[in-house]
Enzyme design. Structure first.
Site, PDB file in Angstrom:
ATOM      1  CG  ASP A 155      79.876 154.622   5.542  1.00  0.00           C
ATOM      2  OD1 ASP A 155      78.423 154.140   4.982  1.00  0.00           O
ATOM      3  OD2 ASP A 155      80.197 155.604   4.953  1.00  0.00           O
ATOM      4  CE  LYS A 218      83.629 156.572   3.261  1.00  0.00           C
ATOM      5  NZ  LYS A 218      83.057 156.481   4.482  1.00  0.00           N
ATOM      6  CE  LYS A 254      80.589 158.850   2.461  1.00  0.00           C
ATOM      7  NZ  LYS A 254      80.113 158.330   3.747  1.00  0.00           N
TER       8      LYS A 254
END
Length: 318
Positions: A155, A218, A254
């Site tokens: 991430d 995300k 996400k």
């Protein structure tokens, strides 16, 4: 996870043409939240689907090998076994989508999951999380180290300065470098939407991230003052849809930060189903970044099975 996003050439023309109808986005977000939620067995089924999409997360300064080990145990056994038997799900191998930790704790998570005999992927935050303001060389080395230590998913955080100043070429090139450093690991790109200023900037940053090869986009690090919100989510998932229509590549989504209740999880699932379709209702294309959400989902499953809410000692791991 799904197949990798190979990325595409940076299309500055497409990015410059982007416009967001702010009032329409807000109306649609209100509409999604006001939907009547599913009930009884259907609600339980949706909540168990949500469990499989959770990136069970600990990103605290006091993380230790022992609490990472505990998190991994919970990831493998997210719902009490007797509750799963009651809903005939005890033989399905239910687990969370991943375990997400700092890069310094990747080895602890990998060892704990290996010792538990399961193949839940380990995700690591990297690239100067949460601000993304460390030197590029340092951020790239952090990605490589996390991958070498066993992380299957990375991430990354973008440098919000590049997005805020419209330096899309520089942002694209940075993310491409991160994508290369990830190797075979899937890359989730955190936009830090609470610091991007406008929905139009969020849309443009989403497109740039996908063009640069992000496998997921995300919302947030969870450390900003504004994290996952439904209007921002709509903008991001519609960017995903537009990118899919143009390239044929499916990119995951996400939301993260502040998602704590089972009711909220149901809204997020509804949003994904209505905006992107059933194909995105899987851990391959949808994840929820959360640390406390799982506890509330387990309490709701307990209530579904027993007709009463659990006392604190009934669900000690939650």
């Amino acid at each position: 996870m799904s197949s990798r996003n190979p990325g595409s050439e940076l299309d500055l023309g497409w990015i410059s043409r982007v416009g967001v109808n702010h009032p329409a986005v807000l109306r649609r977000a209100e509409q999604i939240q006001s939907r009547r939620t599913v009930k009884k067995d259907f609600q339980a089924a949706w909540l168990l689907t949500a469990v499989t999409c959770i990136d069970l997360t600990t990103l605290s300064g006091d993380d230790t090998p022992s609490n990472v080990h505990r998190l991994c145990f919970k990831a493998k056994h997210p719902i009490r076994e007797d509750l799963l038997r009651s809903v005939r799900m005890d033989e399905q191998g239910l687990s969370t989508g991943a375990v997400c930790v700092y890069s310094a704790r990747v080895q602890d998570a990998v060892k704990a999951l290996k010792d538990a005999g399961c193949k839940i992927p380990v995700a690591s935050v990297a690239t100067g999380f949460p601000a993304g303001q460390t030197p590029l060389k340092t951020r790239l080395e952090e990605v490589r180290t996390a991958v070498e230590d066993g992380a299957c998913e990375i991430d990354i955080v973008i440098n919000r300065t590049l997005a805020l100043t419209g330096r899309w070429r520089e942002l694209y090139e940075e993310i491409r470098l991160f994508r290369e450093a990830c190797g075979e690991a899937h890359m989730k790109t955190i936009l830090g939407i609470g610091e991007l200023g406008s929905l139009t900037t969020v849309y443009r940053a989403s497109l740039v991230a996908m063009m640069a090869g992000s496998d997921f986009i995300k919302t947030s690090t969870g450390k900003e003052s504004v994290n996952a919100t439904y209007p921002v989510a709509l903008v991001m998932v519609r960017a995903i849809r537009a990118y899919y229509w143009k390239t044929g590549v499916k990119v995951g989504f996400k939301p993260a930060g502040g998602i704590r209740s089972a009711k909220e999880a149901l809204v997020w699932l509804s949003l994904m189903k209505e905006e992107l379709g059933d194909e995105w209702l899987t851990p391959e294309l949808f994840r929820i970044g959360a640390s406390t959400l799982l506890g509330d989902i387990e309490r709701q499953i307990y209530h579904h099975v027993t007709g009463r809410y659990a006392a604190h000692h009934d669900l000690p791991m939650a």
